[in-house]
Design a protein around this motif. Structure first.
Motif, PDB file in Angstrom:
ATOM      1  N   SER A 151      44.876  29.259  34.228  1.00  0.00           N
ATOM      2  CA  SER A 151      43.663  29.692  34.539  1.00  0.00           C
ATOM      3  C   SER A 151      43.604  29.667  35.875  1.00  0.00           C
ATOM      4  O   SER A 151      43.007  30.456  36.848  1.00  0.00           O
ATOM      5  CB  SER A 151      42.474  28.958  33.886  1.00  0.00           C
ATOM      6  N   ALA A 152      44.209  28.480  36.594  1.00  0.00           N
ATOM      7  CA  ALA A 152      44.004  28.186  37.916  1.00  0.00           C
ATOM      8  C   ALA A 152      44.799  29.182  38.670  1.00  0.00           C
ATOM      9  O   ALA A 152      44.455  29.802  39.900  1.00  0.00           O
ATOM     10  CB  ALA A 152      44.580  26.781  38.200  1.00  0.00           C
ATOM     11  N   LYS A 153      46.043  29.743  38.219  1.00  0.00           N
ATOM     12  CA  LYS A 153      47.068  30.969  38.784  1.00  0.00           C
ATOM     13  C   LYS A 153      46.512  32.198  38.799  1.00  0.00           C
ATOM     14  O   LYS A 153      46.435  32.745  39.718  1.00  0.00           O
ATOM     15  CB  LYS A 153      48.320  30.721  38.321  1.00  0.00           C
ATOM     16  N   ALA A 154      45.642  32.504  37.664  1.00  0.00           N
ATOM     17  CA  ALA A 154      45.114  33.792  37.587  1.00  0.00           C
ATOM     18  C   ALA A 154      43.732  33.838  38.394  1.00  0.00           C
ATOM     19  O   ALA A 154      43.772  34.642  39.001  1.00  0.00           O
ATOM     20  CB  ALA A 154      44.430  34.020  36.311  1.00  0.00           C
ATOM     21  N   GLY A 155      43.185  32.719  38.745  1.00  0.00           N
ATOM     22  CA  GLY A 155      42.048  32.370  39.731  1.00  0.00           C
ATOM     23  C   GLY A 155      42.603  32.891  40.884  1.00  0.00           C
ATOM     24  O   GLY A 155      42.146  33.423  41.960  1.00  0.00           O
ATOM     25  N   LEU A 156      43.960  32.231  41.270  1.00  0.00           N
ATOM     26  CA  LEU A 156      44.250  32.215  42.764  1.00  0.00           C
ATOM     27  C   LEU A 156      44.657  34.050  42.919  1.00  0.00           C
ATOM     28  O   LEU A 156      44.801  34.153  44.017  1.00  0.00           O
ATOM     29  CB  LEU A 156      45.733  31.537  42.937  1.00  0.00           C
ATOM     30  N   ARG A 157      45.311  34.476  42.112  1.00  0.00           N
ATOM     31  CA  ARG A 157      45.602  35.647  42.173  1.00  0.00           C
ATOM     32  C   ARG A 157      44.220  36.541  42.341  1.00  0.00           C
ATOM     33  O   ARG A 157      44.189  37.593  43.163  1.00  0.00           O
ATOM     34  CB  ARG A 157      46.168  36.220  40.802  1.00  0.00           C
ATOM     35  N   GLY A 158      43.303  36.475  41.785  1.00  0.00           N
ATOM     36  CA  GLY A 158      42.045  36.904  41.912  1.00  0.00           C
ATOM     37  C   GLY A 158      41.287  36.862  43.349  1.00  0.00           C
ATOM     38  O   GLY A 158      40.904  37.800  43.799  1.00  0.00           O
ATOM     39  N   PHE A 159      41.462  35.515  43.505  1.00  0.00           N
ATOM     40  CA  PHE A 159      41.114  35.134  44.843  1.00  0.00           C
ATOM     41  C   PHE A 159      41.700  35.893  45.980  1.00  0.00           C
ATOM     42  O   PHE A 159      41.194  36.559  47.106  1.00  0.00           O
ATOM     43  CB  PHE A 159      41.240  33.800  45.137  1.00  0.00           C
ATOM     44  N   SER A 160      43.091  36.013  45.779  1.00  0.00           N
ATOM     45  CA  SER A 160      44.007  36.833  47.058  1.00  0.00           C
ATOM     46  C   SER A 160      43.506  38.156  46.921  1.00  0.00           C
ATOM     47  O   SER A 160      43.384  38.715  47.919  1.00  0.00           O
ATOM     48  CB  SER A 160      45.217  36.618  46.608  1.00  0.00           C
ATOM     49  N   GLN A 161      43.318  38.651  45.893  1.00  0.00           N
ATOM     50  CA  GLN A 161      43.001  40.189  46.023  1.00  0.00           C
ATOM     51  C   GLN A 161      41.700  40.594  46.402  1.00  0.00           C
ATOM     52  O   GLN A 161      41.383  41.354  47.343  1.00  0.00           O
ATOM     53  CB  GLN A 161      43.063  40.702  44.377  1.00  0.00           C
ATOM     54  N   SER A 162      40.690  39.531  46.178  1.00  0.00           N
ATOM     55  CA  SER A 162      39.391  39.799  46.472  1.00  0.00           C
ATOM     56  C   SER A 162      39.409  39.367  48.064  1.00  0.00           C
ATOM     57  O   SER A 162      38.568  40.382  48.811  1.00  0.00           O
ATOM     58  CB  SER A 162      38.347  38.692  45.987  1.00  0.00           C
ATOM     59  N   LEU A 163      39.950  38.560  48.467  1.00  0.00           N
ATOM     60  CA  LEU A 163      40.046  38.313  50.023  1.00  0.00           C
ATOM     61  C   LEU A 163      40.663  39.171  50.813  1.00  0.00           C
ATOM     62  O   LEU A 163      40.320  39.639  52.030  1.00  0.00           O
ATOM     63  CB  LEU A 163      40.569  36.539  50.145  1.00  0.00           C
ATOM     64  N   ARG A 164      41.562  39.812  50.178  1.00  0.00           N
ATOM     65  CA  ARG A 164      42.552  40.791  50.927  1.00  0.00           C
ATOM     66  C   ARG A 164      41.677  41.991  51.073  1.00  0.00           C
ATOM     67  O   ARG A 164      41.563  42.582  52.302  1.00  0.00           O
ATOM     68  CB  ARG A 164      43.907  41.271  50.173  1.00  0.00           C
ATOM     69  N   ARG A 165      40.886  42.398  50.269  1.00  0.00           N
ATOM     70  CA  ARG A 165      39.961  43.366  50.256  1.00  0.00           C
ATOM     71  C   ARG A 165      38.894  43.332  51.370  1.00  0.00           C
ATOM     72  O   ARG A 165      38.408  43.868  52.177  1.00  0.00           O
ATOM     73  CB  ARG A 165      39.547  43.864  48.877  1.00  0.00           C
TER      74      ARG A 165
END
Ligand SMILES: NC(=O)c1ccc[n+]([C@@H]2O[C@H](COP(=O)([O-])OP(=O)(O)OC[C@H]3O[C@@H](n4cnc5c(N)ncnc54)[C@H](OP(=O)(O)O)[C@@H]3O)[C@@H](O)[C@H]2O)c1
Length: 262
Positions: A151-165
């Motif tokens: 869950s934490a690493k899926a969250g980190l992936r989502g955070f990375s993509q959202s922030l990148r955009r």
């Protein structure tokens, strides 16, 4: 990013992957601000790296730890943040306690989000800056026995993509790298035995560090390290039921190892 011009804040520098990253980045000419909670380990690492590295002791789960890091990063004019610190927890969900999950979610997800936000004004002020988030294959292939970590690493992936955009019109790029298993102290004996029983490959920290540095140098925004894990991550995106079935076949083995925790 030109590695020999980079001034890097590296979290988790005292760990297996962090140590390999620190050595290779220093060899490539980067200036490093190493961080972790263990002062002796940090000092020993800094001594092997010489003048190109300094260190700071900070607990990422404490707000004063984040403040200390931000002040040090400002003084060093950091233009790269590598969110590498992490903890794992292997066990069946209904047999684990909340404090273990909280530690995993806090260290792997909340802490990098918090540190990133605190450093963003400084990163945005640089002509070129990068944030590298070290995720995991389990962020794309959430695995039985690793509910909190996945869950934490899926969250980190989502955070990375959202922030990148969100940062697409700034000088800051957000890179997300997802390694498969690595031979480091993060994995307990039970996890190593599980990986062996399932035939999962464990990479050396040195080879994963090389891949991460390549991603930083080439500005590769998303990478999954290892095959067939890269294929399974892609498959989980559009046909998760196939991964459900694959893991269903491994469930008895996963449960057996989860119950023989050291
Ligand atoms: N090993 C694997 O199989 C694997 C696979 C995929 C992804 N990853 C990811 O790779 C990254 C590095 O892991 P690793 O394998 O190198 O693990 P490791 O050897 O156990 O190192 C973990 C590092 O995180 C630091 N850390 C943990 N909690 C912290 C906190 N509250 N505040 C500050 N620092 C903290 C530790 O610092 P101190 O000891 O100084 O406290 C240590 O430097 C993690 O994000 C992990 O999830 C690992």
């Amino acid at each position: 990013m030109l590695i020999n011009k980079a001034r890097i804040l590296l979290t988790g520098a005292t760990g297996g992957l962090g140590g390999a990253l620190a050595k290779q980045l220093a060899e490539a000419g980067a200036h490093l601000l190493l961080s972790g909670r263990d002062a002796k380990k940090l000092q020993a690492l800094q001594l092997t790296l010489g003048a190109a590295a300094s260190y700071i002791v900070a607990d990422l789960n404490a707000s004063e730890g984040v403040t200390t890091l931000v002040h040090a990063a400002q003084a060093e004019r950091v233009n790269v943040l590598i969110n590498n610190a992490g903890v794992s927890s292997f066990g069946l969900y209904d047999e684990q306690n909340w404090s273990a999950w909280e530690q995993v979610l806090s260290t792997n997800l909340i802490a990098p989000m918090r540190l990133t936000q605190a450093l963003l004004p400084q990163l945005k002020a640089q002509p070129q800056a990068s944030i590298v988030n070290v995720g995991s294959t389990f962020g794309s292939i959430p695995f039985a026995g690793f509910a909190a970590y996945s869950s934490a690493k899926a969250g980190l992936r989502g955070f990375s993509q959202s922030l990148r955009r969100e940062l697409a019109d700034t000088s800051v790029t957000v890179i997300h790298v997802a390694p498969r298993a690595i031979s480091t102290p993060l994995n307990t004996a039970a996890v190593n035995a599980l990986n062996q029983a399932l035939g999962n490959t464990s990479d050396t920290p040195e080879s994963v560090a090389r891949d991460i540095i390549k991603a930083l140098a080439a500005n590769t925004l998303e990478s999954h390290i290892g095959f067939p894990e890269r294929l399974f991550a892609w498959l989980n995106g559009f046909a998760p039921q196939l991964i459900d079935q694959g893991l269903r076949n491994k469930l008895a083995t996963i449960k057996q190892h989860a119950r023989t925790q050291d």
